[in-house]
Motif scaffolding. Structure first.
Motif, PDB file in Angstrom:
ATOM      1  N   ARG A  30     -29.632  21.696 -39.384  1.00 48.17           N
ATOM      2  CA  ARG A  30     -30.904  22.415 -39.814  1.00 48.17           C
ATOM      3  C   ARG A  30     -30.621  23.542 -40.598  1.00 48.17           C
ATOM      4  NH1 ARG A  30     -35.424  19.494 -39.776  1.00 48.17           N
ATOM      5  NH2 ARG A  30     -36.723  20.955 -39.859  1.00 48.17           N
ATOM      6  N   ILE A  31     -29.485  24.283 -39.837  1.00 50.63           N
ATOM      7  CA  ILE A  31     -29.578  25.548 -40.399  1.00 50.63           C
ATOM      8  C   ILE A  31     -28.541  25.361 -41.574  1.00 50.63           C
ATOM      9  CG2 ILE A  31     -27.527  27.701 -39.840  1.00 50.63           C
ATOM     10  CD1 ILE A  31     -28.640  27.316 -36.941  1.00 50.63           C
ATOM     11  N   ARG A  32     -27.563  24.531 -41.806  1.00 48.95           N
ATOM     12  CA  ARG A  32     -26.777  24.293 -42.874  1.00 48.95           C
ATOM     13  C   ARG A  32     -27.625  23.810 -44.130  1.00 48.95           C
ATOM     14  NH1 ARG A  32     -23.003  22.089 -38.898  1.00 48.95           N
ATOM     15  NH2 ARG A  32     -24.029  20.184 -39.299  1.00 48.95           N
ATOM     16  N   THR A  33     -28.653  23.296 -43.930  1.00 52.76           N
ATOM     17  CA  THR A  33     -29.114  22.741 -45.020  1.00 52.76           C
ATOM     18  C   THR A  33     -30.534  23.347 -45.456  1.00 52.76           C
ATOM     19  OG1 THR A  33     -31.048  21.700 -43.436  1.00 52.76           O
ATOM     20  CG2 THR A  33     -29.071  20.068 -44.204  1.00 52.76           C
ATOM     21  N   GLY A  34     -30.726  24.518 -44.503  1.00 53.53           N
ATOM     22  CA  GLY A  34     -31.800  25.474 -44.849  1.00 53.53           C
ATOM     23  C   GLY A  34     -33.275  25.241 -44.071  1.00 53.53           C
ATOM     24  N   ASP A  35     -33.266  23.944 -43.579  1.00 50.27           N
ATOM     25  CA  ASP A  35     -34.568  23.519 -43.024  1.00 50.27           C
ATOM     26  C   ASP A  35     -34.859  24.466 -41.891  1.00 50.27           C
ATOM     27  OD1 ASP A  35     -34.884  21.544 -44.580  1.00 50.27           O
ATOM     28  OD2 ASP A  35     -33.868  20.098 -43.372  1.00 50.27           O
ATOM     29  N   ILE A  36     -34.026  25.377 -41.326  1.00 48.94           N
ATOM     30  CA  ILE A  36     -34.072  26.075 -40.214  1.00 48.94           C
ATOM     31  C   ILE A  36     -35.158  27.054 -40.484  1.00 48.94           C
ATOM     32  CG2 ILE A  36     -32.285  27.952 -41.054  1.00 48.94           C
ATOM     33  CD1 ILE A  36     -33.425  26.913 -37.363  1.00 48.94           C
ATOM     34  N   THR A 109     -24.445  27.306 -28.752  1.00 49.70           N
ATOM     35  CA  THR A 109     -23.372  26.822 -29.617  1.00 49.70           C
ATOM     36  C   THR A 109     -23.726  26.624 -31.101  1.00 49.70           C
ATOM     37  OG1 THR A 109     -22.167  25.976 -27.596  1.00 49.70           O
ATOM     38  CG2 THR A 109     -21.638  25.258 -29.757  1.00 49.70           C
ATOM     39  N   ALA A 110     -25.152  25.723 -31.061  1.00 54.17           N
ATOM     40  CA  ALA A 110     -25.823  25.127 -32.198  1.00 54.17           C
ATOM     41  C   ALA A 110     -25.987  26.644 -33.222  1.00 54.17           C
ATOM     42  CB  ALA A 110     -26.559  24.466 -32.150  1.00 54.17           C
ATOM     43  N   LEU A 111     -26.603  27.612 -32.372  1.00 55.32           N
ATOM     44  CA  LEU A 111     -27.306  28.729 -33.091  1.00 55.32           C
ATOM     45  C   LEU A 111     -26.332  29.456 -33.681  1.00 55.32           C
ATOM     46  CD1 LEU A 111     -30.225  29.655 -33.607  1.00 55.32           C
ATOM     47  CD2 LEU A 111     -29.905  31.179 -31.718  1.00 55.32           C
ATOM     48  N   SER A 112     -25.056  29.521 -33.078  1.00 52.44           N
ATOM     49  CA  SER A 112     -23.912  30.299 -33.645  1.00 52.44           C
ATOM     50  C   SER A 112     -23.758  30.015 -35.391  1.00 52.44           C
ATOM     51  CB  SER A 112     -22.519  30.118 -32.987  1.00 52.44           C
ATOM     52  OG  SER A 112     -22.205  28.727 -33.295  1.00 52.44           O
ATOM     53  N   ALA A 113     -24.189  28.928 -35.711  1.00 55.16           N
ATOM     54  CA  ALA A 113     -23.970  28.542 -37.209  1.00 55.16           C
ATOM     55  C   ALA A 113     -24.547  29.407 -38.152  1.00 55.16           C
ATOM     56  CB  ALA A 113     -24.409  27.374 -37.608  1.00 55.16           C
ATOM     57  N   CYS A 114     -25.539  30.454 -37.558  1.00 56.29           N
ATOM     58  CA  CYS A 114     -26.438  31.348 -38.426  1.00 56.29           C
ATOM     59  C   CYS A 114     -25.472  32.454 -38.720  1.00 56.29           C
ATOM     60  CB  CYS A 114     -27.413  32.114 -37.400  1.00 56.29           C
ATOM     61  SG  CYS A 114     -29.032  31.006 -37.517  1.00 56.29           S
ATOM     62  N   TRP A 115     -24.521  32.819 -37.984  1.00 56.26           N
ATOM     63  CA  TRP A 115     -23.410  33.847 -38.339  1.00 56.26           C
ATOM     64  C   TRP A 115     -22.077  33.212 -38.827  1.00 56.26           C
ATOM     65  CZ3 TRP A 115     -26.882  33.614 -34.143  1.00 56.26           C
ATOM     66  CH2 TRP A 115     -27.767  34.712 -34.155  1.00 56.26           C
ATOM     67  N   ILE A 116     -21.551  32.106 -38.195  1.00 56.82           N
ATOM     68  CA  ILE A 116     -20.345  31.553 -38.781  1.00 56.82           C
ATOM     69  C   ILE A 116     -20.411  30.573 -39.852  1.00 56.82           C
ATOM     70  CG2 ILE A 116     -19.348  32.364 -36.468  1.00 56.82           C
ATOM     71  CD1 ILE A 116     -19.334  29.368 -35.836  1.00 56.82           C
ATOM     72  N   ALA A 197     -32.605  37.384 -32.852  1.00 55.90           N
ATOM     73  CA  ALA A 197     -31.592  37.905 -33.958  1.00 55.90           C
ATOM     74  C   ALA A 197     -31.357  37.120 -35.326  1.00 55.90           C
ATOM     75  CB  ALA A 197     -30.212  38.364 -33.012  1.00 55.90           C
ATOM     76  N   ALA A 198     -31.625  35.629 -34.769  1.00 57.17           N
ATOM     77  CA  ALA A 198     -31.384  34.834 -35.988  1.00 57.17           C
ATOM     78  C   ALA A 198     -32.618  35.132 -37.174  1.00 57.17           C
ATOM     79  CB  ALA A 198     -31.335  33.364 -35.425  1.00 57.17           C
ATOM     80  N   ARG A 199     -33.558  35.472 -36.557  1.00 60.08           N
ATOM     81  CA  ARG A 199     -34.709  35.536 -37.469  1.00 60.08           C
ATOM     82  C   ARG A 199     -34.485  36.658 -38.477  1.00 60.08           C
ATOM     83  NH1 ARG A 199     -39.517  33.174 -35.891  1.00 60.08           N
ATOM     84  NH2 ARG A 199     -39.464  31.995 -34.132  1.00 60.08           N
ATOM     85  N   HIS A 200     -33.701  37.675 -38.127  1.00 55.70           N
ATOM     86  CA  HIS A 200     -33.368  38.669 -39.259  1.00 55.70           C
ATOM     87  C   HIS A 200     -32.199  38.357 -39.986  1.00 55.70           C
ATOM     88  CE1 HIS A 200     -36.517  41.283 -37.375  1.00 55.70           C
ATOM     89  NE2 HIS A 200     -35.970  40.749 -36.051  1.00 55.70           N
ATOM     90  N   LYS A 201     -31.446  37.260 -39.363  1.00 52.95           N
ATOM     91  CA  LYS A 201     -30.065  37.151 -40.157  1.00 52.95           C
ATOM     92  C   LYS A 201     -29.883  35.556 -40.444  1.00 52.95           C
ATOM     93  CE  LYS A 201     -25.095  37.797 -40.288  1.00 52.95           C
ATOM     94  NZ  LYS A 201     -25.183  37.929 -41.588  1.00 52.95           N
ATOM     95  N   VAL A 202     -30.445  34.889 -41.423  1.00 58.18           N
ATOM     96  CA  VAL A 202     -30.381  33.367 -41.628  1.00 58.18           C
ATOM     97  C   VAL A 202     -29.853  33.241 -42.869  1.00 58.18           C
ATOM     98  CG1 VAL A 202     -31.470  31.280 -41.774  1.00 58.18           C
ATOM     99  CG2 VAL A 202     -32.291  32.843 -40.140  1.00 58.18           C
ATOM    100  N   VAL A 203     -28.369  32.740 -43.074  1.00 60.63           N
ATOM    101  CA  VAL A 203     -27.780  32.498 -44.398  1.00 60.63           C
ATOM    102  C   VAL A 203     -28.068  30.828 -44.689  1.00 60.63           C
ATOM    103  CG1 VAL A 203     -25.607  32.185 -45.519  1.00 60.63           C
ATOM    104  CG2 VAL A 203     -26.216  34.207 -43.977  1.00 60.63           C
ATOM    105  N   ILE A 204     -28.656  30.502 -45.691  1.00 60.80           N
ATOM    106  CA  ILE A 204     -28.892  29.274 -46.148  1.00 60.80           C
ATOM    107  C   ILE A 204     -28.085  28.719 -46.760  1.00 60.80           C
ATOM    108  CG2 ILE A 204     -30.647  27.782 -47.308  1.00 60.80           C
ATOM    109  CD1 ILE A 204     -32.928  29.894 -46.723  1.00 60.80           C
ATOM    110  N   GLN A 205     -27.255  27.503 -46.554  1.00 57.73           N
ATOM    111  CA  GLN A 205     -26.046  27.079 -47.240  1.00 57.73           C
ATOM    112  C   GLN A 205     -26.620  25.950 -48.337  1.00 57.73           C
ATOM    113  OE1 GLN A 205     -22.806  26.442 -44.657  1.00 57.73           O
ATOM    114  NE2 GLN A 205     -24.060  27.463 -42.967  1.00 57.73           N
ATOM    115  N   GLY A 206     -27.824  25.614 -48.274  1.00 56.98           N
ATOM    116  CA  GLY A 206     -28.294  24.728 -49.083  1.00 56.98           C
ATOM    117  C   GLY A 206     -29.658  24.302 -49.087  1.00 56.98           C
ATOM    118  N   GLY A 207     -30.263  23.321 -49.749  1.00 54.73           N
ATOM    119  CA  GLY A 207     -31.890  23.013 -49.358  1.00 54.73           C
ATOM    120  C   GLY A 207     -32.740  24.038 -50.447  1.00 54.73           C
TER     121      GLY A 207
END
Length: 207
Positions: A30-36, A109-116, A197-207
């Motif tokens: 969901r981070i990768r698609t932007g649904d996050i 581990t999954a939430l790390s996708a917000c940064w990497i 912290a993720a609420r302040h840094k979310v990189v949307i890769q799609g969606g």
């Protein structure tokens, strides 16, 4: 021999509920698609929502994946069984805490996708570390010297080794539950801080 056979079947039974091989969460996808972005604005805790979903998944897998082969194994090979009802209760509590610890680690581990951006490397590393330090590949009490001491103190032992030891009566139940509860709380707190912290840094890769 009976202890070894019992441990073998118990460790296999933990694979599904504890999600020892990783995954089980849709968060990274969901981070990768932007649904996050939608998840973060919902009036509910992202972490607690995921925990509730994961507990339901674990309960389902326990009934459908863990219980049947364990019962068959006990009938064919013979199992060590707890001597008192209290041990059964401690074992159930240990399994529950093991699932919470597993979720806490997998959530981070999954939430790390917000940064990497791509969590596949992190997931692969998590798989190796979890298999080695949980007791799934080899019981931790067979690890030599300082390695065994360190492995037993890490959170991954709470997923396989500790619940199995509680069932077999190999360690004090209250001490074991306290150890698991401490790691569960620590991982959930870290997860809450990482979510903030993720609420302040979310990189949307799609969606």
């Amino acid at each position: 021999m009976a202890d070894a056979v019992t441990f073998c079947f118990l460790s296999q039974a933990f694979i599904g509920p504890m999600q020892v091989f990783g995954g089980g969460l849709e968060l990274a996808g969901r981070i990768r698609t932007g649904d996050i972005a939608v998840d973060l604005v919902r009036p509910a805790s992202l972490q607690l929502w995921g925990l509730a979903d994961d507990l339901g998944r674990a309960g389902y897998l326990f009934l459908l994946r863990s219980l049947p082969p364990t019962v068959v194994g006990a009938a064919l090979f013979g199992f060590v069984t707890p001597a008192t009802p209290a041990t059964w209760g401690f074992f159930a509590a240990s399994c529950f805490l093991g699932v919470v610890v597993s979720f806490g680690w997998r959530y981070l581990t999954a939430l790390s996708a917000c940064w990497i951006l791509d969590d596949r490397g992190t997931q692969s590393l998590s798989l190796v570390v979890t298999l080695f330090f949980s007791g799934m590949v080899l019981p931790l009490n067979l690890f030599p010297g300082w390695l065994g001491t360190v492995a037993d103190a890490l959170p991954w032992s709470a997923m396989v080794q500790v619940p199995a030891d509680v069932y077999l009566g190999k360690r004090d139940a209250l001490t074991a539950l306290g150890f698991q509860a401490a790691w569960a709380a620590a991982l959930l707190v870290m997860g809450a801080l990482a979510t903030r912290a993720a609420r302040h840094k979310v990189v949307i890769q799609g969606g």
